[in-house]
Design an enzyme around this catalytic site. Structure first.
Site, PDB file in Angstrom:
ATOM      1  N   GLY A 158      21.804  -0.566  11.060  1.00  0.00           N
ATOM      2  CA  GLY A 158      21.023  -0.996  12.220  1.00  0.00           C
ATOM      3  C   GLY A 158      19.574  -1.291  11.862  1.00  0.00           C
ATOM      4  N   ASP A 172      20.532   2.856   7.669  1.00  0.00           N
ATOM      5  CA  ASP A 172      21.913   2.470   7.963  1.00  0.00           C
ATOM      6  C   ASP A 172      21.903   0.982   8.315  1.00  0.00           C
ATOM      7  OD1 ASP A 172      21.035   2.248  10.571  1.00  0.00           O
ATOM      8  OD2 ASP A 172      22.057   4.057  11.281  1.00  0.00           O
ATOM      9  N   ASN A 176      13.536   4.267   4.403  1.00  0.00           N
ATOM     10  CA  ASN A 176      12.608   3.264   4.938  1.00  0.00           C
ATOM     11  C   ASN A 176      11.449   3.981   5.605  1.00  0.00           C
ATOM     12  OD1 ASN A 176      11.685   0.656   5.832  1.00  0.00           O
ATOM     13  ND2 ASN A 176      12.429   1.158   7.877  1.00  0.00           N
ATOM     14  N   ASP A 215      16.118   0.007  11.920  1.00  0.00           N
ATOM     15  CA  ASP A 215      15.288   1.207  12.079  1.00  0.00           C
ATOM     16  C   ASP A 215      16.017   2.301  12.856  1.00  0.00           C
ATOM     17  OD1 ASP A 215      13.182  -0.229  10.796  1.00  0.00           O
ATOM     18  OD2 ASP A 215      12.646  -1.149  12.706  1.00  0.00           O
ATOM     19  N   GLU A 252       0.993   7.136   6.814  1.00  0.00           N
ATOM     20  CA  GLU A 252       2.148   6.661   6.033  1.00  0.00           C
ATOM     21  C   GLU A 252       1.996   7.038   4.567  1.00  0.00           C
ATOM     22  OE1 GLU A 252       4.133   2.771   8.001  1.00  0.00           O
ATOM     23  OE2 GLU A 252       2.370   2.354   6.799  1.00  0.00           O
ATOM     24  N   SER A 275       0.835  -1.207   0.000  1.00  0.00           N
ATOM     25  CA  SER A 275       0.000   0.000   0.000  1.00  0.00           C
ATOM     26  C   SER A 275       0.872   1.260   0.000  1.00  0.00           C
ATOM     27  CB  SER A 275      -0.967   0.006   1.182  1.00  0.00           C
ATOM     28  OG  SER A 275      -0.289   0.159   2.405  1.00  0.00           O
ATOM     29  N   ASN A 276       2.048   1.194   0.612  1.00  0.00           N
ATOM     30  CA  ASN A 276       2.949   2.354   0.553  1.00  0.00           C
ATOM     31  C   ASN A 276       3.520   2.552  -0.839  1.00  0.00           C
ATOM     32  OD1 ASN A 276       3.407   3.818   3.221  1.00  0.00           O
ATOM     33  ND2 ASN A 276       3.371   1.661   3.830  1.00  0.00           N
ATOM     34  N   HIS A 309       8.691   3.384   8.652  1.00  0.00           N
ATOM     35  CA  HIS A 309       8.491   2.513   9.821  1.00  0.00           C
ATOM     36  C   HIS A 309       7.239   2.974  10.567  1.00  0.00           C
ATOM     37  CE1 HIS A 309       9.541  -0.253  12.972  1.00  0.00           C
ATOM     38  NE2 HIS A 309       9.283   0.691  13.840  1.00  0.00           N
ATOM     39  N   MET A 347      11.045  -6.444   4.964  1.00  0.00           N
ATOM     40  CA  MET A 347      11.288  -6.948   6.307  1.00  0.00           C
ATOM     41  C   MET A 347      12.644  -7.629   6.498  1.00  0.00           C
ATOM     42  SD  MET A 347       8.617  -5.646   7.483  1.00  0.00           S
ATOM     43  CE  MET A 347       8.170  -6.218   9.129  1.00  0.00           C
TER      44      MET A 347
HETATM   45  C1  GAR Z   1       3.856  -0.572   6.740  1.00  0.00           C
HETATM   46  O1  GAR Z   1       3.042  -0.233   7.813  1.00  0.00           O
HETATM   47  C2  GAR Z   1       5.317  -0.282   7.023  1.00  0.00           C
HETATM   48  O2  GAR Z   1       5.484   0.856   7.811  1.00  0.00           O
HETATM   49  C3  GAR Z   1       5.730  -1.521   7.772  1.00  0.00           C
HETATM   50  O3  GAR Z   1       5.114  -2.565   7.075  1.00  0.00           O
HETATM   51  C4  GAR Z   1       3.877  -2.096   6.523  1.00  0.00           C
HETATM   52  C5  GAR Z   1       3.844  -2.460   5.053  1.00  0.00           C
HETATM   53  O4  GAR Z   1       2.608  -2.173   4.478  1.00  0.00           O
HETATM   54  N1  GAR Z   1       7.145  -1.647   7.804  1.00  0.00           N
HETATM   55  C6  GAR Z   1       7.830  -2.152   8.829  1.00  0.00           C
HETATM   56  O5  GAR Z   1       7.306  -2.591   9.835  1.00  0.00           O
HETATM   57  C7  GAR Z   1       9.344  -2.140   8.659  1.00  0.00           C
HETATM   58  N2  GAR Z   1      10.002  -2.342   9.915  1.00  0.00           N
HETATM   59  P1  GAR Z   1       2.427  -2.096   2.893  1.00  0.00           P
HETATM   60  O6  GAR Z   1       3.019  -3.372   2.305  1.00  0.00           O
HETATM   61  O7  GAR Z   1       0.955  -2.044   2.703  1.00  0.00           O
HETATM   62  O8  GAR Z   1       3.121  -0.871   2.410  1.00  0.00           O
END
Ligand code: GAR
Length: 196
Positions: A150, A148, A114, A152, A181, A18-19, A116, A97
């Site tokens: 690490g 980077d 990224n 997040d 987001e 979705s992002n 988060h 991930m």
């Molecule tokens: C989002 O909420 C993103 O922030 C999170 O996964 C989701 C993906 O949604 N990311 C993390 O947790 C990374 N640590 P999407 O596939 O619908 O964009």
């Protein structure tokens, strides 16, 4: 023509995308002067790949060798080479991930972002919205940061806040964070582009 070329983006994701869709939408309605050149996923059946195909964008599966969380270095090396050959300017992690390491970081310094679903540095890692809820946080939100080595931890570029409501479940809170987001990521990409 010789005009100014729009920025070339690569998007990496593991899930619904979705992002990634919010980036497509921002480009389509002129908020973001960029082109998504390629979308890659570590899950062959991730919907993010289907969204890319629907937009006529190259969509590729990255085989991570059956490891659940590891991002094998040789896969990262091959990816770095591919993205350099495609003249990618900026890599956007969108629900990806696995942890990115030296091969990609060194090939794309300050060129990997990224998103988060928490107000970093609070609640790094998985299911950040559930972590926020369990911790009794009154506010939640999302962060776009430079990547980077690490988890997040990179420099924060932009954040958006959402309230935590008394009757929130992990699902309702995550949904409220995702609305933000989808506004934040295109805006943060625009900001990162202006700093390149
Ligand atoms: C989002 O909420 C993103 O922030 C999170 O996964 C989701 C993906 O949604 N990311 C993390 O947790 C990374 N640590 P999407 O596939 O619908 O964009």
């Amino acid at each position: 023509m010789g005009g100014v070329m729009s920025l070339r983006l690569a998007v990496l994701g593991s899930g619904s995308g979705s992002n990634c869709q919010s980036i497509f939408n921002a480009i389509a309605d002129g908020r973001l002067d960029a082109e998504v050149v390629i979308v890659l996923s570590d899950h062959e059946d991730a919907y993010i790949l289907e969204r890319a195909r629907q937009h006529g964008v190259r969509a590729e599966y990255m085989d991570c060798g059956g490891f659940k969380n590891k991002f094998p270095l040789e896969v990262q090396e091959a990816l770095a080479k591919k993205l350099q050959e495609l003249h990618i300017d900026l890599i956007c992690l969108a629900g990806f991930m696995r942890l990115v390491k030296a091969p990609l970081l060194e090939a794309f310094p300050r060129r990997i972002l990224n998103i988060h679903p928490a107000l970093l540095p609070a609640f790094p890692g998985v299911e950040a919205w559930t972590q926020a809820l369990n911790a009794g946080a009154k506010q939640a939100g999302c962060t776009v940061h430079y990547v980077d080595a690490g988890m997040d931890t990179g420099e924060i570029l932009m954040q958006a806040y959402v309230p935590v409501l008394p009757d929130d479940t992990p699902q309702t809170l995550h949904a409220r964070i995702q609305v933000q987001e989808h506004i934040l990521y295109p805006a943060a990409i625009l900001s990162a582009i202006s700093r390149l």
